[in-house]
Write a protein that holds these residues in place. Structure first.
Motif, short mmCIF file in Angstrom:
data_model
loop_
_atom_site.label_atom_id
_atom_site.label_comp_id
_atom_site.label_asym_id
_atom_site.label_seq_id
_atom_site.Cartn_x
_atom_site.Cartn_y
_atom_site.Cartn_z
N GLN A 141 0.25 -1.38 -9.95
CA GLN A 141 -0.79 -2.18 -10.60
C GLN A 141 -0.61 -2.27 -12.11
O GLN A 141 -1.04 -3.26 -12.72
N THR A 161 -1.82 7.70 -4.64
CA THR A 161 -2.59 7.00 -5.66
C THR A 161 -1.72 6.74 -6.90
O THR A 161 -1.81 5.67 -7.52
N VAL A 212 -4.48 1.75 -2.04
CA VAL A 212 -4.21 3.07 -1.46
C VAL A 212 -4.59 3.05 0.01
O VAL A 212 -5.67 2.55 0.37
N CYS A 235 0.84 -1.20 0.00
CA CYS A 235 0.00 0.00 0.00
C CYS A 235 0.87 1.25 0.00
O CYS A 235 2.05 1.21 0.38
N ASP A 236 0.28 2.34 -0.42
CA ASP A 236 0.96 3.62 -0.40
C ASP A 236 -0.06 4.73 -0.23
O ASP A 236 -1.23 4.58 -0.59
N VAL A 274 0.51 3.65 -6.37
CA VAL A 274 -0.24 2.39 -6.46
C VAL A 274 -0.60 2.09 -7.91
O VAL A 274 -0.55 0.94 -8.34
N ALA A 314 -2.34 -4.58 -4.36
CA ALA A 314 -1.89 -3.21 -4.11
C ALA A 314 -3.09 -2.31 -3.85
O ALA A 314 -4.09 -2.39 -4.56
#
Length: 372
Positions: A218, A211, A232, A207-208, A214, A230
């Motif tokens: 992806q 946006t 947000v 996760c991050d 991510v 993955a």
């Protein structure tokens, strides 16, 4: 019978030692470099100077409110070309590798390539999560102050709320070994894990806050939704859900991530992450240490609070001591496996320049039985 010998508190992080100063520029880096009292006093003096003038409170609040926008813009500018894949992780953290051996802990000796670790660590950049060429970053600020982007975290919240985790209906629920990387960026940790660890029972979450980051993960050709998920996530929002239930993870990875968070919020975040661990699960951390080169290079007027600074592009960084990290993890109920300082002397042989880096590496484990 002789008493068992106590293991030393510190270990040697590598095997390349500078014993002859005349050989300084023969290699790109030297391991476990001890500092003289004069060098430490000089570093302390530089920090006192660059932290003598704090940013006004309204500016500090602006950086906190707009933190996501700054990180989104960072990844829009650099995409997946800034960081090099961290293959050294498997030596430092064997828990991530196939045929993992739980007995390998704080006394292992790393042999990873100094060249790989020092990517983007030259004279034009100061830290693993950033290029710190201030002029370049400042020129990009006008891009950052644009219309805020729509955050997809609200959509994620709705999606996770529809999952019945108690019934095992969540991504990776059938896996036997689950890893979560927090602050995954463009995937420079996640993809080496997926490429190297072919354990059929492995599932990796990442996760991050950003946006954009991510999206980069992806859309990477290596992304495999059958082995990876993955998403947000805002760590600072305790109402922001995780896609997995508590006590479901074997490993949580924090690589140069905790330092980017407001210090007052760090304990709550570590508490949340510790609840996700299974009994016996582990948090693996590598982050900036006090008096690292990046800290010494900050100018007066970039300090937010003690040892917490804002970079030219609006992102922030904190520089830890071992005791501070130990307090965070033990307060969350975790037990220390490893808490070590990595002092490395990096060398630019072309320019005959030296750079002293300070990082801290930790492993903390959730007790197999609840603490009384």
């Amino acid at each position: 019978m002789a008493a068992p010998r106590e293991m030393p508190e510190r270990r040697l992080f590598g095997r390349r030692f500078l014993t002859d100063p005349a050989r300084l520029f023969q290699h790109n880096a030297w391991d476990n470099v001890e500092w003289s009292e004069e060098q430490e006093a000089s570093a302390r003096s530089k920090v006192q100077e660059n932290s003598s003038q704090l940013l006004p409170q309204d500016k500090q609040e602006e950086y906190e409110v707009n933190a996501k926008r700054y990180w989104d813009e960072f990844y829009k500018i650099h995409e997946n070309g800034f960081f090099k894949d961290r293959h050294w992780l498997f030596t430092e953290f064997p828990e991530l590798a196939p045929n993992r051996n739980p007995s390998q802990n704080g006394d292992s000796v790393r042999e990873f390539s100094n060249k790989e670790e020092s990517n983007n660590e030259g004279l034009g950049s100061c830290d693993n999560r950033h290029c710190s060429l201030e002029t370049r970053a400042e020129n990009q600020l006008n891009l950052i102050k644009s219309t805020p982007k729509i955050c997809t975290e609200e959509l994620a919240t709705q999606k996770y709320s529809e999952l019945n985790q108690s019934d095992g209906d969540y991504p990776g629920s059938s896996a036997s070994y689950r890893i979560l990387e927090v602050g995954c960026g463009a995937g420079n940790t996640v993809f080496p894990i997926l490429q190297t660890n072919n354990d059929p029972g492995l599932f990796v979450y990442c996760c991050d806050f950003s946006t954009t980051a991510v999206d980069l993960v992806q859309n990477n050709a290596e992304y495999d939704s059958s082995r990876c998920f993955a998403f947000v996530h805002d760590l600072c929002n305790d109402q922001s859900p995780f896609p997995m239930p508590d006590k479901s993870l074997d490993v949580v990875i924090l690589i140069f991530v905790l330092s980017a968070i407001l210090p007052e919020k760090m304990q709550c975040i570590v508490n949340r992450l510790s609840r996700l661990l299974k009994p016996g699960g582990m948090i693996l951390l590598r982050d900036y240490g006090r008096y690292d080169l990046a800290q010494l290079r900050f100018k007066k007027g970039q300090c937010l609070s003690d040892n917490f600074y804002v970079r030219g592009d609006g992102t922030r960084v904190y520089f830890f001591t071992q005791d501070e990290l130990d307090d965070l993890f033990t307060t969350a109920g975790l037990e220390k496996i490893q808490n070590l300082v990595d002092r490395r002397l990096q060398v630019n042989r072309g320019k005959q320049m030296t750079m002293y880096r300070v990082w801290i590496q930790c492993k903390y484990c959730k007790p197999a039985t609840p603490q009384l």
